[in-house]
Design an enzyme around this catalytic site. Structure first.
Site, PDB file in Angstrom:
ATOM      1  N   ILE A   1     -11.632  11.316 -16.649  1.00  0.00           N
ATOM      2  CA  ILE A   1     -10.693  10.236 -16.292  1.00  0.00           C
ATOM      3  C   ILE A   1     -10.668  10.180 -14.771  1.00  0.00           C
ATOM      4  O   ILE A   1     -10.295  11.162 -14.117  1.00  0.00           O
ATOM      5  CB  ILE A   1      -9.281  10.513 -16.841  1.00  0.00           C
ATOM      6  CG1 ILE A   1      -9.292  10.455 -18.373  1.00  0.00           C
ATOM      7  CG2 ILE A   1      -8.278   9.508 -16.267  1.00  0.00           C
ATOM      8  CD1 ILE A   1      -7.922  10.667 -19.015  1.00  0.00           C
ATOM      9  N   PHE A   2     -11.099   9.024 -14.240  1.00  0.00           N
ATOM     10  CA  PHE A   2     -11.166   8.893 -12.784  1.00  0.00           C
ATOM     11  C   PHE A   2      -9.810   8.474 -12.224  1.00  0.00           C
ATOM     12  O   PHE A   2      -9.545   7.286 -12.023  1.00  0.00           O
ATOM     13  CB  PHE A   2     -12.263   7.904 -12.379  1.00  0.00           C
ATOM     14  CG  PHE A   2     -13.641   8.358 -12.770  1.00  0.00           C
ATOM     15  CD1 PHE A   2     -14.072   9.648 -12.478  1.00  0.00           C
ATOM     16  CD2 PHE A   2     -14.517   7.509 -13.443  1.00  0.00           C
ATOM     17  CE1 PHE A   2     -15.345  10.079 -12.839  1.00  0.00           C
ATOM     18  CE2 PHE A   2     -15.786   7.927 -13.802  1.00  0.00           C
ATOM     19  CZ  PHE A   2     -16.199   9.221 -13.512  1.00  0.00           C
TER      20      PHE A   2
ATOM     21  N   ALA B   1     -29.221 -12.132 -16.328  1.00  0.00           N
ATOM     22  CA  ALA B   1     -30.007 -11.077 -15.671  1.00  0.00           C
ATOM     23  C   ALA B   1     -29.421 -10.712 -14.315  1.00  0.00           C
ATOM     24  O   ALA B   1     -29.171 -11.575 -13.478  1.00  0.00           O
ATOM     25  CB  ALA B   1     -31.447 -11.554 -15.495  1.00  0.00           C
TER      26      ALA B   1
ATOM     27  N   LYS C   1     -22.550 -11.602  -6.743  1.00  0.00           N
ATOM     28  CA  LYS C   1     -22.169 -12.569  -7.780  1.00  0.00           C
ATOM     29  C   LYS C   1     -21.384 -13.727  -7.165  1.00  0.00           C
ATOM     30  O   LYS C   1     -21.578 -14.884  -7.520  1.00  0.00           O
ATOM     31  CB  LYS C   1     -21.310 -11.872  -8.840  1.00  0.00           C
ATOM     32  CG  LYS C   1     -22.070 -10.885  -9.703  1.00  0.00           C
ATOM     33  CD  LYS C   1     -22.926 -11.628 -10.703  1.00  0.00           C
ATOM     34  CE  LYS C   1     -23.609 -10.706 -11.684  1.00  0.00           C
ATOM     35  NZ  LYS C   1     -24.345 -11.422 -12.724  1.00  0.00           N
TER      36      LYS C   1
ATOM     37  N   TYR D   1     -22.067  -5.583  -5.278  1.00  0.00           N
ATOM     38  CA  TYR D   1     -22.284  -6.208  -6.593  1.00  0.00           C
ATOM     39  C   TYR D   1     -21.408  -7.464  -6.721  1.00  0.00           C
ATOM     40  O   TYR D   1     -21.899  -8.561  -6.990  1.00  0.00           O
ATOM     41  CB  TYR D   1     -21.966  -5.202  -7.709  1.00  0.00           C
ATOM     42  CG  TYR D   1     -21.854  -5.850  -9.053  1.00  0.00           C
ATOM     43  CD1 TYR D   1     -22.962  -6.423  -9.664  1.00  0.00           C
ATOM     44  CD2 TYR D   1     -20.624  -5.924  -9.721  1.00  0.00           C
ATOM     45  CE1 TYR D   1     -22.859  -7.041 -10.893  1.00  0.00           C
ATOM     46  CE2 TYR D   1     -20.510  -6.527 -10.946  1.00  0.00           C
ATOM     47  CZ  TYR D   1     -21.624  -7.088 -11.531  1.00  0.00           C
ATOM     48  OH  TYR D   1     -21.506  -7.707 -12.744  1.00  0.00           O
TER      49      TYR D   1
ATOM     50  N   LEU E   1     -37.002  -5.994 -18.455  1.00  0.00           N
ATOM     51  CA  LEU E   1     -36.800  -4.714 -19.159  1.00  0.00           C
ATOM     52  C   LEU E   1     -36.519  -3.550 -18.205  1.00  0.00           C
ATOM     53  O   LEU E   1     -36.670  -2.397 -18.589  1.00  0.00           O
ATOM     54  CB  LEU E   1     -38.002  -4.385 -20.073  1.00  0.00           C
ATOM     55  CG  LEU E   1     -38.252  -5.383 -21.195  1.00  0.00           C
ATOM     56  CD1 LEU E   1     -39.422  -4.920 -22.072  1.00  0.00           C
ATOM     57  CD2 LEU E   1     -37.022  -5.602 -22.065  1.00  0.00           C
TER      58      LEU E   1
HETATM   59  N1  UFG Z   1     -13.453   5.290 -16.246  1.00  0.00           N
HETATM   60  C1  UFG Z   1     -13.081   6.618 -16.423  1.00  0.00           C
HETATM   61  N2  UFG Z   1     -14.039   7.479 -16.833  1.00  0.00           N
HETATM   62  C2  UFG Z   1     -15.332   7.117 -17.043  1.00  0.00           C
HETATM   63  C3  UFG Z   1     -15.693   5.762 -16.843  1.00  0.00           C
HETATM   64  C4  UFG Z   1     -14.720   4.877 -16.447  1.00  0.00           C
HETATM   65  O1  UFG Z   1     -11.928   7.001 -16.224  1.00  0.00           O
HETATM   66  O2  UFG Z   1     -16.150   7.981 -17.374  1.00  0.00           O
HETATM   67  C5  UFG Z   1     -12.400   4.340 -15.863  1.00  0.00           C
HETATM   68  C6  UFG Z   1     -12.711   3.606 -14.571  1.00  0.00           C
HETATM   69  O3  UFG Z   1     -12.269   4.349 -13.481  1.00  0.00           O
HETATM   70  C7  UFG Z   1     -11.966   2.301 -14.802  1.00  0.00           C
HETATM   71  C8  UFG Z   1     -12.028   2.089 -16.316  1.00  0.00           C
HETATM   72  O4  UFG Z   1     -12.327   3.354 -16.859  1.00  0.00           O
HETATM   73  O5  UFG Z   1     -10.650   2.455 -14.449  1.00  0.00           O
HETATM   74  C9  UFG Z   1     -13.080   1.110 -16.747  1.00  0.00           C
HETATM   75  O6  UFG Z   1     -14.306   1.487 -16.107  1.00  0.00           O
HETATM   76  P1  UFG Z   1     -15.703   0.785 -16.429  1.00  0.00           P
HETATM   77  O7  UFG Z   1     -16.720   1.424 -15.542  1.00  0.00           O
HETATM   78  O8  UFG Z   1     -15.952   0.786 -17.885  1.00  0.00           O
HETATM   79  O9  UFG Z   1     -15.460  -0.717 -16.005  1.00  0.00           O
HETATM   80  P2  UFG Z   1     -14.986  -1.295 -14.595  1.00  0.00           P
HETATM   81  O10 UFG Z   1     -13.600  -1.811 -14.800  1.00  0.00           O
HETATM   82  O11 UFG Z   1     -15.203  -0.395 -13.476  1.00  0.00           O
HETATM   83  O12 UFG Z   1     -16.077  -2.401 -14.399  1.00  0.00           O
HETATM   84  C10 UFG Z   1     -16.040  -3.624 -15.001  1.00  0.00           C
HETATM   85  C11 UFG Z   1     -17.441  -4.148 -15.206  1.00  0.00           C
HETATM   86  C12 UFG Z   1     -18.131  -4.338 -13.882  1.00  0.00           C
HETATM   87  C13 UFG Z   1     -17.274  -5.193 -12.998  1.00  0.00           C
HETATM   88  C14 UFG Z   1     -15.894  -4.613 -12.870  1.00  0.00           C
HETATM   89  C15 UFG Z   1     -14.974  -5.518 -12.115  1.00  0.00           C
HETATM   90  O13 UFG Z   1     -18.157  -3.259 -16.021  1.00  0.00           O
HETATM   91  O14 UFG Z   1     -19.356  -4.978 -14.094  1.00  0.00           O
HETATM   92  O15 UFG Z   1     -15.314  -4.453 -14.162  1.00  0.00           O
HETATM   93  O16 UFG Z   1     -14.114  -4.763 -11.341  1.00  0.00           O
HETATM   94  F1  UFG Z   1     -17.803  -5.259 -11.759  1.00  0.00           F
END
Ligand code: UFG
Length: 328
Positions: A208-209, A77, A148, A144, A36
């Site tokens: 938007i990153f 987990a 994995k 991370y 948890l």
């Molecule tokens: N993004 C934004 N704004 C936000 C959050 C995310 O623009 O507030 C963008 C990120 O830059 C990315 C996309 O949205 O381009 C998706 O982002 P997420 O954080 O939702 O997901 P990720 O693709 O970064 O991560 C996912 C999984 C991780 C894994 C990764 C593999 O959640 O566990 O893919 O690269 F490690």
């Protein structure tokens, strides 16, 4: 009961809770092991047996394996925050790798030989070829993804030397919710739940990153796959594991959507304008991550039900509307 008892680690988390729900619906007896730390007690289905503890606690595992006839482990987990992994690699390696090895050793000691493991698209790093096949070279860019990937390797060695049967799933972007179980992290870093905070009136805008990537609208492209489809793949893996040769499968839809497209879809479904703020790129974000999941389709007979972004976002919106305060 041996054929029907499954230990689900991380069953109080997002994907674990949905998988537990599906296993129970298919007549399995489920024991959820979760500390948890990031999971939610209320995300554990009431018909599952819940044990609060760590996956590396050998005495607890000994009692669990001795007291139950556990056929297989589904191992969700993990610590999963990419940014935190880079600043605290010790904790990520301890939990995702070392504790995972304790879990495997306990399985071996008690004659449980089947494990389905949640891995990630992060093992590929920046891809050269898209859609990404399982044969693509691996180059995790953060602790991370590395934790994995290292555990994937451990599984191969335990398979060769000790007969552990494993199925590894590399998830692309898990998204969507079922009626009862949804995506809820603290802190939340994932795109879709963060977008939906705006129509829920919990945020004023979405960041938007980066909008200067080499993609059709300058924002990152990801492959969104519904959490129920992911859970289905785990069921197929359990059913076929004995006849499979310790395979690794990508789980994605094979279609990529930009961040702006996800926002537009959320606007359409929530009937609400979602203001955006353009921020610098997030370090380590590949421009495009799209899966080839042909191998899972061919070998497992996996066939995702949610193949369009609208239905994925819709399921998430419906859950978040009903759970504005999370599970409380
Ligand atoms: N993004 C934004 N704004 C936000 C959050 C995310 O623009 O507030 C963008 C990120 O830059 C990315 C996309 O949205 O381009 C998706 O982002 P997420 O954080 O939702 O997901 P990720 O693709 O970064 O991560 C996912 C999984 C991780 C894994 C990764 C593999 O959640 O566990 O893919 O690269 F490690």
């Amino acid at each position: 009961m041996r054929d029907k008892t499954i230990l689900v680690t991380g069953g109080a988390g997002y994907i674990g809770s949905v998988c537990t729900e599906l296993l129970l619906a298919r007549g399995y007896h489920v024991i959820v092991l979760d500390n948890l730390k990031t999971g939610h007690r209320k995300a554990v289905h009431p018909k599952a047996e819940f044990i609060n503890g760590n996956i590396g606690n050998k005495s607890l595992l000994g009692r669990l394996f001795n007291g139950n006839s556990i056929r297989a482990v589904i191992h969700f987990a993990a610590e999963t925050l990419v940014t935190a992994a880079n600043t605290q690699p010790q904790s990520y390696l301890a939990n995702n790798l070392v504790q995972g090895i304790h879990l495997l050793d306990s399985m071996l000691k008690h004659g449980c030989r089947q494990i389905v493991f949640s891995s990630t698209a992060a093992v590929y790093g920046e891809p050269n070829d898209v859609p990404i096949k399982e044969t693509h070279n691996t180059n995790p860019l953060n602790a991370y993804g590395d934790s994995k990937f290292m555990f994937e390797k451990v599984l191969k060695h335990y398979g060769n030397a000790y007969g552990i049967k494993s199925v590894v799933f590399r998830y692309f972007n898990a998204a969507g919710c079922t009626k009862h179980y949804g995506e809820l992290h603290n802190p939340e870093t994932h795109l879709l739940p963060l977008i939906l905070r705006v129509p829920l009136r919990q945020s004023d805008y979405i960041n938007i990153f980066g909008d200067d990537y080499d993609t059709r609208d300058g924002t990152c492209i990801r492959d969104y796959v519904h959490v129920s489809d992911i859970a289905n793949a785990h069921l197929l893996a359990l059913e076929g594991i004995e006849d499979l040769n310790n395979p690794t499968y990508n789980l994605g839809n094979g279609t990529g959507f930009t961040v702006k497209e996800v926002i537009a879809t959320a606007e359409q479904i929530s009937q609400c304008t979602i203001p955006v703020r353009i921020q610098p790129r997030r370090p380590g974000d590949p421009a495009v991550l799209v899966a080839s999941s042909d191998k899972a389709r061919e070998q497992l007979g996996w066939n995702p039900n949610y193949t369009d972004l609208e239905s994925i976002v819709e399921s998430s919106w419906a859950w978040h509307l009903r759970h504005k305060d999370g599970y409380d």
